[in-house]
Design a protein around this motif. Structure first.
Motif, short mmCIF file in Angstrom:
data_model
loop_
_atom_site.label_atom_id
_atom_site.label_comp_id
_atom_site.label_asym_id
_atom_site.label_seq_id
_atom_site.Cartn_x
_atom_site.Cartn_y
_atom_site.Cartn_z
N ALA A 198 0.84 -1.21 0.00
CA ALA A 198 0.00 0.00 0.00
C ALA A 198 0.86 1.25 0.00
CB ALA A 198 -0.93 0.00 1.22
N MET A 199 1.87 1.27 0.88
CA MET A 199 2.73 2.46 1.01
C MET A 199 3.51 2.73 -0.26
SD MET A 199 2.35 3.85 4.04
CE MET A 199 3.79 4.67 4.74
N THR A 200 4.01 1.67 -0.92
CA THR A 200 4.86 1.88 -2.08
C THR A 200 4.05 2.20 -3.34
OG1 THR A 200 4.89 -0.52 -2.38
CG2 THR A 200 6.80 0.45 -1.31
N LEU A 201 2.81 1.75 -3.41
CA LEU A 201 2.03 1.94 -4.65
C LEU A 201 1.10 3.15 -4.62
CD1 LEU A 201 0.98 -1.71 -5.55
CD2 LEU A 201 2.38 -0.20 -6.95
N GLY A 202 0.52 3.44 -3.47
CA GLY A 202 -0.61 4.37 -3.44
C GLY A 202 -0.22 5.83 -3.50
N HIS A 203 -0.92 6.60 -4.35
CA HIS A 203 -0.87 8.06 -4.19
C HIS A 203 -1.60 8.40 -2.90
CE1 HIS A 203 -0.84 8.26 -8.87
NE2 HIS A 203 0.38 8.13 -8.40
N ARG A 204 -2.76 7.73 -2.73
CA ARG A 204 -3.48 7.82 -1.47
C ARG A 204 -3.89 6.42 -1.03
NH1 ARG A 204 -8.46 11.47 -1.21
NH2 ARG A 204 -8.67 10.73 -3.36
N ILE A 205 -4.04 6.29 0.28
CA ILE A 205 -4.37 5.00 0.86
C ILE A 205 -5.63 5.15 1.71
CG2 ILE A 205 -3.58 3.18 2.43
CD1 ILE A 205 -0.71 3.97 1.73
N VAL A 206 -6.56 4.20 1.54
CA VAL A 206 -7.74 4.15 2.41
C VAL A 206 -7.51 3.01 3.38
CG1 VAL A 206 -10.23 3.81 2.49
CG2 VAL A 206 -9.19 4.95 0.50
N VAL A 207 -7.35 3.33 4.67
CA VAL A 207 -7.16 2.28 5.67
C VAL A 207 -8.52 1.88 6.23
CG1 VAL A 207 -6.01 1.60 7.82
CG2 VAL A 207 -4.91 3.27 6.30
N MET A 208 -8.83 0.58 6.15
CA MET A 208 -10.15 0.10 6.57
C MET A 208 -10.03 -0.88 7.73
SD MET A 208 -11.80 -0.65 2.82
CE MET A 208 -13.42 -1.09 3.47
N LYS A 209 -11.10 -0.91 8.52
CA LYS A 209 -11.22 -1.91 9.60
C LYS A 209 -12.71 -2.15 9.84
CE LYS A 209 -10.49 -2.29 14.52
NZ LYS A 209 -11.03 -1.38 15.53
N ASP A 210 -13.10 -3.40 9.94
CA ASP A 210 -14.50 -3.75 10.21
C ASP A 210 -15.50 -3.00 9.33
OD1 ASP A 210 -13.50 -5.36 12.22
OD2 ASP A 210 -13.82 -3.86 13.80
N GLY A 211 -15.19 -2.90 8.04
CA GLY A 211 -16.13 -2.27 7.10
C GLY A 211 -16.12 -0.76 7.10
N GLU A 212 -15.29 -0.16 7.94
CA GLU A 212 -15.29 1.30 8.03
C GLU A 212 -13.93 1.90 7.69
OE1 GLU A 212 -17.97 3.31 11.16
OE2 GLU A 212 -17.24 1.47 12.10
N ILE A 213 -13.96 3.05 7.01
CA ILE A 213 -12.73 3.77 6.73
C ILE A 213 -12.18 4.35 8.04
CG2 ILE A 213 -11.73 5.77 5.57
CD1 ILE A 213 -13.65 5.41 3.30
N GLN A 214 -10.91 4.10 8.29
CA GLN A 214 -10.25 4.67 9.47
C GLN A 214 -9.56 5.99 9.13
OE1 GLN A 214 -10.41 2.91 12.59
NE2 GLN A 214 -11.97 1.98 11.29
N GLN A 215 -8.96 6.04 7.95
CA GLN A 215 -8.27 7.25 7.51
C GLN A 215 -7.98 7.13 6.02
OE1 GLN A 215 -4.93 8.28 10.00
NE2 GLN A 215 -4.34 10.05 8.77
N THR A 216 -8.13 8.24 5.31
CA THR A 216 -7.77 8.30 3.89
C THR A 216 -6.71 9.37 3.74
OG1 THR A 216 -10.01 7.69 3.25
CG2 THR A 216 -8.63 8.67 1.54
N ASP A 217 -5.51 8.99 3.30
CA ASP A 217 -4.44 9.99 3.27
C ASP A 217 -3.28 9.52 2.39
OD1 ASP A 217 -3.37 12.46 4.06
OD2 ASP A 217 -4.11 12.16 6.11
N THR A 218 -2.31 10.41 2.20
CA THR A 218 -1.11 10.02 1.48
C THR A 218 -0.29 9.08 2.38
OG1 THR A 218 0.12 11.86 2.40
CG2 THR A 218 -0.98 12.25 0.28
N PRO A 219 0.60 8.27 1.77
CA PRO A 219 1.41 7.36 2.60
C PRO A 219 2.15 8.08 3.72
CG PRO A 219 1.67 6.82 0.28
CD PRO A 219 0.84 8.06 0.33
N LEU A 220 2.77 9.20 3.40
CA LEU A 220 3.56 9.89 4.44
C LEU A 220 2.70 10.48 5.54
CD1 LEU A 220 6.64 11.76 2.97
CD2 LEU A 220 6.53 9.82 4.55
#
Ligand code: ADP
Ligand code: MG
Length: 361
Positions: A198-220
């Motif tokens: 995820a970190m190496t490929l994504g311009h942005r990453i959507v981190v999910m847990k239990d069906g819910e978005i936890q955070q949407t942001d750039t890798p850094l």
């Protein structure tokens, strides 16, 4: 090329399972977005809803300006690459790549042009006459990508496309996918449970847990400013350490007190810790932000804790130390040449500019 937009999307299976909860996302044109999270968190379900392979229980999905809730998969201008490739075993590579276009009644010479062009891009020109069983895992994965490319879609969807490959090939193919999607400039959604991918490929990453978005942001930003303990622990390797600490406020400074040992919080963190005076929080610190006294450039300033070393893992450039600090196990990534042995009592210096704090449940 097209933007993808999801508005308040839900997926329920029956009355008990909510696989995806209030999912919101708007991509840029040509953006590479990664969905990452542990198994079962709803990544595949969300991807399949974008593809049209799964009904949407609630909410809206747009591809470009078009609301696609009721548009069948074949009319969505997307191409999907799965983990298990799903190549037709009796067809050679050329026919596997051409098949979808034949179904769409694309003219024969146009098919030929697109297949050869795609084969050249992904370097499988020499394999076009082979059957899938005559290919290696990596080559099969390339063919699966080739089949997606010939469609000339507005959107690429990848579901864990590398998880059946060995570690070395996975890293190689990861770089290939990055190069390819950058070159084609097609909006891409890529699903993985692997945070490094995820970190190496994504311009942005959507981190999910239990069906819910936890955070949407750039890798850094995910690395530097995780919004909750889950994201903090999930992003970064080795994982962030969490140590229970009592907050002690003195004037404008806040301290983390761990079993009587005190670490001074930086000014920004101190300000937000004021309200927690006397209460327990999780102090979060990444292994790479802990040094060993005498072997680190981190300056000493109310930031030293004693640790009892249990395991030492030399990795060359760095050494990973697992030490007990105030009843908790802490991992520190220290200078690879540091002289340290299991059983040693050491002094660890915390880079307080990199500290995090999270509420205890
Ligand atoms: P991931 O791809 O992140 O591993 P999935 O999207 O496959 O997760 O699954 C999310 C949740 O939805 C899981 O709890 C899974 O068990 C459930 N689920 C997926 N498909 C179905 C289905 N057809 N019927 C019932 N539950 C399902
Ligand atoms: Mg999945």
């Amino acid at each position: 090329m097209a933007k993808i937009r999801l508005e308040n999307v839900y997926k329920r299976y029956g009355t008990k399972v909510t696989a995806v909860k209030d999912f919101n996302l708007e991509t840029e044109d040509g953006e590479f977005v990664v969905f990452v999270g542990p198994s079962g968190c709803g990544k595949t379900t969300t991807l399949r809803m974008i593809a049209g392979l799964e009904d949407i229980t609630e909410g809206k999905i747009y591809i470009g300006d078009r609301l696609v809730n009721d548009v069948p998969p074949k009319d969505r201008d997307i191409a999907m690459v799965f983990q298990n490739y799903a190549l037709y075993p009796h067809m050679n590579v050329y026919d596997n790549m051409a098949f979808g276009l034949k179904l769409r009644r694309v003219p024969r010479d146009e098919i030929d042009r697109r297949v050869k062009e795609a084969a050249r891009i992904i370097k499988i020109d020499h394999l076009l006459q082979r059957k899938p069983r005559e290919l290696s895992g990596g080559q099969r994965q390339r063919v699966a990508m080739g089949r997606a490319i010939v469609r000339e879609p507005k959107v690429f969807l990848f579901d864990e496309p590398l998880s059946n490959l060995d570690a070395k090939l996975r890293v190689e193919m990861r770089a290939e996918i990055a190069k390819l999607t950058r070159r084609l400039g097609v909006t891409t959604v890529y699903v993985t449970h692997d945070q490094v991918e995820a970190m190496t490929l994504g311009h942005r990453i959507v981190v999910m847990k239990d069906g819910e978005i936890q955070q949407t942001d750039t890798p850094l930003n995910l690395y530097d400013f995780p919004e909750n303990k889950f994201v903090a622990g999930f992003i970064g390797s080795p994982s962030m350490n969490f140590v229970r600490a009592r907050v002690e406020v003195q004037g404008s400074d806040a301290y983390f007190s761990i079993d009587g040992q005190k670490i001074k919080a930086n000014p920004t963190l101190s300000a937000s810790l004021k309200a927690y005076n006397g209460r327990e929080v999780w102090m979060g610190v990444r292994p790479e932000h802990i040094g060993l006294k005498g072997w680190t450039t981190i300056p000493e300033d109310n930031n030293v804790v004693k640790g009892q070393v249990e395991v030492v893992e030399p990795l060359g450039a760095d050494t990973e130390i697992h030490a007990e600090v105030g009843g908790a196990m802490v991992t520190a990534k220290v200078d690879g040449h540091a002289v340290v042995l299991p059983g040693d009592t050491v002094e660890l210096l915390i880079d307080t500019s990199k500290l995090h704090a999270f509420e205890t449940e």
